[in-house]
Write a protein that holds these residues in place. Sequence first.
Motif, PDB file in Angstrom:
ATOM      1  N   ARG A  21     -17.768  67.546 -45.797  1.00  0.00           N
ATOM      2  CA  ARG A  21     -18.390  66.935 -44.871  1.00  0.00           C
ATOM      3  C   ARG A  21     -16.949  66.367 -43.196  1.00  0.00           C
ATOM      4  NH1 ARG A  21     -22.088  65.607 -47.642  1.00  0.00           N
ATOM      5  NH2 ARG A  21     -22.048  63.961 -48.237  1.00  0.00           N
ATOM      6  N   ARG A  22     -16.343  65.472 -44.451  1.00  0.00           N
ATOM      7  CA  ARG A  22     -15.819  64.997 -44.098  1.00  0.00           C
ATOM      8  C   ARG A  22     -14.363  65.263 -42.924  1.00  0.00           C
ATOM      9  NH1 ARG A  22     -13.884  59.403 -46.885  1.00  0.00           N
ATOM     10  NH2 ARG A  22     -12.758  58.845 -45.398  1.00  0.00           N
ATOM     11  N   ALA A  25     -15.760  67.055 -39.805  1.00  0.00           N
ATOM     12  CA  ALA A  25     -15.187  66.026 -39.018  1.00  0.00           C
ATOM     13  C   ALA A  25     -14.046  65.590 -38.532  1.00  0.00           C
ATOM     14  CB  ALA A  25     -15.733  64.303 -39.763  1.00  0.00           C
ATOM     15  N   VAL A  28     -12.995  68.589 -36.072  1.00  0.00           N
ATOM     16  CA  VAL A  28     -13.960  69.218 -34.932  1.00  0.00           C
ATOM     17  C   VAL A  28     -13.227  67.640 -34.347  1.00  0.00           C
ATOM     18  CG1 VAL A  28     -16.213  67.498 -33.825  1.00  0.00           C
ATOM     19  CG2 VAL A  28     -16.591  69.200 -35.556  1.00  0.00           C
ATOM     20  N   VAL A  29     -12.487  66.412 -34.690  1.00  0.00           N
ATOM     21  CA  VAL A  29     -11.001  65.425 -33.323  1.00  0.00           C
ATOM     22  C   VAL A  29     -10.517  66.073 -32.892  1.00  0.00           C
ATOM     23  CG1 VAL A  29     -10.101  63.910 -33.751  1.00  0.00           C
ATOM     24  CG2 VAL A  29     -12.621  63.603 -34.157  1.00  0.00           C
ATOM     25  N   THR A  70      -9.251  61.001 -46.326  1.00  0.00           N
ATOM     26  CA  THR A  70     -10.093  61.498 -47.537  1.00  0.00           C
ATOM     27  C   THR A  70     -10.032  62.269 -48.450  1.00  0.00           C
ATOM     28  OG1 THR A  70     -10.890  62.755 -44.924  1.00  0.00           O
ATOM     29  CG2 THR A  70     -11.392  63.666 -47.179  1.00  0.00           C
TER      30      THR A  70
END
Length: 156
Positions: A21-22, A25, A28-29, A70
């Motif tokens: 999940r991290r 994320a 995505v950035v 992360t």
Amino acid sequence: MVQHADEGTQPTRGRYWRLARRFAAASVVATAVSQVVFVAAYALGAAPAAATALAWLAGAVPNFALNRRTWGGGGRDALRGELLRYGLISVGTAVLAALATSGAEHLARSAFADQEAAQVVVVWAAFVGTYAVMFVVKFFLIDRLVFTARRPPRPR
């Protein structure tokens, strides 16, 4: 398998889901930043390989920082090795993307000779496709090869 300071000999399924999940994320950035840079550079006339290199650099910096957070990098002593290993994986991905975008440009110019917008879309799709495939590969490479000297977990 590398044993990490914050786990036993077998990684937990929950740990992988949290990391995934991290990692997603952070990706995505990095992807948002690199996509804007790639499309802008290519649309402004940069060669596909140059646009890819600029986009890679723009996304790699925040991606490394977020992924190090992360996985819990190994502190200052481990930073150089983490940067080197991450850099090799990231540069390898960028080289694959540069090859894919250059090949896509050749095909797009043949298929859409007078349609510049269509050429941009085809080349961009090659760029996105390369990074989509490498997303999965990079997750495992980063987990197993990059951030291996974990700091103990912080109390919450």
